[in-house]
Scaffold this motif. Structure first.
Motif, PDB file in Angstrom:
ATOM      1  N   LEU A 153       3.896   0.917   2.436  1.00 14.74           N
ATOM      2  CA  LEU A 153       3.658  -0.044   3.517  1.00 14.74           C
ATOM      3  C   LEU A 153       3.714  -1.431   2.918  1.00 14.74           C
ATOM      4  CD1 LEU A 153       0.718   1.766   5.338  1.00 14.74           C
ATOM      5  CD2 LEU A 153       3.172   1.962   5.740  1.00 14.74           C
ATOM      6  N   GLY A 154       4.767  -2.146   3.264  1.00 14.96           N
ATOM      7  CA  GLY A 154       5.004  -3.412   2.601  1.00 14.96           C
ATOM      8  C   GLY A 154       6.105  -3.233   1.573  1.00 14.96           C
ATOM      9  N   ARG A 155       6.829  -4.295   1.338  1.00 10.19           N
ATOM     10  CA  ARG A 155       7.977  -4.214   0.444  1.00 10.19           C
ATOM     11  C   ARG A 155       7.556  -4.437  -0.995  1.00 10.19           C
ATOM     12  NH1 ARG A 155      11.620  -8.124  -1.374  1.00 10.19           N
ATOM     13  NH2 ARG A 155      13.635  -7.280  -1.988  1.00 10.19           N
ATOM     14  N   ASP A 212      13.614   4.782   4.519  1.00 11.48           N
ATOM     15  CA  ASP A 212      12.221   4.907   4.954  1.00 11.48           C
ATOM     16  C   ASP A 212      11.242   4.336   3.943  1.00 11.48           C
ATOM     17  OD1 ASP A 212      12.735   8.179   6.489  1.00 11.48           O
ATOM     18  OD2 ASP A 212      13.057   6.142   7.249  1.00 11.48           O
ATOM     19  N   ASN A 213      11.771   3.903   2.803  1.00  6.96           N
ATOM     20  CA  ASN A 213      10.892   3.397   1.737  1.00  6.96           C
ATOM     21  C   ASN A 213       9.850   4.440   1.386  1.00  6.96           C
ATOM     22  OD1 ASN A 213      10.461   1.314  -0.049  1.00  6.96           O
ATOM     23  ND2 ASN A 213       9.001   0.236   1.264  1.00  6.96           N
ATOM     24  N   ALA A 214      10.325   5.677   1.194  1.00  7.18           N
ATOM     25  CA  ALA A 214       9.403   6.790   1.007  1.00  7.18           C
ATOM     26  C   ALA A 214       9.848   7.682  -0.144  1.00  7.18           C
ATOM     27  CB  ALA A 214       9.327   7.623   2.287  1.00  7.18           C
ATOM     28  N   GLN A 220       0.848  -1.183   0.000  1.00  5.74           N
ATOM     29  CA  GLN A 220       0.000   0.000   0.000  1.00  5.74           C
ATOM     30  C   GLN A 220       0.888   1.238   0.000  1.00  5.74           C
ATOM     31  OE1 GLN A 220      -2.617   0.202   3.356  1.00  5.74           O
ATOM     32  NE2 GLN A 220      -3.770   1.943   2.582  1.00  5.74           N
ATOM     33  N   LEU A 221       0.568   2.206  -0.864  1.00  8.88           N
ATOM     34  CA  LEU A 221       1.235   3.497  -0.858  1.00  8.88           C
ATOM     35  C   LEU A 221       0.318   4.494  -0.167  1.00  8.88           C
ATOM     36  CD1 LEU A 221       2.633   3.673  -4.520  1.00  8.88           C
ATOM     37  CD2 LEU A 221       3.802   2.901  -2.451  1.00  8.88           C
ATOM     38  N   ARG A 230       2.561   0.295 -11.508  1.00  6.51           N
ATOM     39  CA  ARG A 230       1.648  -0.760 -11.034  1.00  6.51           C
ATOM     40  C   ARG A 230       1.023  -0.425  -9.687  1.00  6.51           C
ATOM     41  NH1 ARG A 230       3.645  -6.884  -9.466  1.00  6.51           N
ATOM     42  NH2 ARG A 230       1.660  -7.608  -8.605  1.00  6.51           N
ATOM     43  N   PHE A 231       1.752   0.298  -8.850  1.00  6.47           N
ATOM     44  CA  PHE A 231       1.299   0.533  -7.480  1.00  6.47           C
ATOM     45  C   PHE A 231       0.902   2.006  -7.316  1.00  6.47           C
ATOM     46  CE2 PHE A 231       2.743  -3.558  -6.135  1.00  6.47           C
ATOM     47  CZ  PHE A 231       3.872  -3.818  -6.910  1.00  6.47           C
TER      48      PHE A 231
END
Length: 126
Positions: free
Chosen positions: A25-27, A76-78, A3-4, A115-116
């Motif tokens: 949220l999630g890899r 932070d994967n952000a 989820q973004l 895709r996301f």
């Protein structure tokens, strides 16, 4: 399930600044590109800024070049969108997007390249 989640939108005066944030949220295995799109009421969704997560190459639409800056924080994967000197035409719902495929440069602002997607955050400039 990935989820973004976007945050940071709001109502501001022209000439001011906002910073949007997008957290994954999630890899996303092999995430290669993140981007910001926007969609004004009654208009098509358009890409405004894209970043290659490995290497940091950035792309900007002509409408925001020189005013917006996209960045990515792998820890932070952000992704972030720093928006300066906002004008009323920047009013739109802003969406974060991500791709785990290579996006060729002619396609960095095409919706099908990603895709996301997040649910969006509203920016209103008056």
């Amino acid at each position: 399930h990935v989820q973004l989640v976007e945050s940071g939108g709001g109502s501001v005066q022209a000439g001011t600044s906002l910073t949007l944030s997008c957290t994954a949220l999630g890899r996303i295995p092999g995430m290669a590109f993140m981007a910001w799109f926007r969609q004004a009421q009654g208009k098509e969704r358009e890409g405004v800024a894209t970043i290659q997560t490995h290497g940091g190459t950035t792309y900007y639409s002509d409408s925001v070049k020189g005013r917006f800056t996209i960045s990515h924080d792998s820890a932070d994967n952000a992704a972030y969108l720093w928006m300066n000197n906002l004008v009323p035409d920047d009013t739109a719902m802003y969406y974060c997007a991500a791709s785990n495929q290579v996006v060729q440069s002619p396609n960095v602002f095409r919706v099908p390249s990603f895709r996301f997607w997040g649910q969006g955050t509203q920016v209103t400039v008056s």
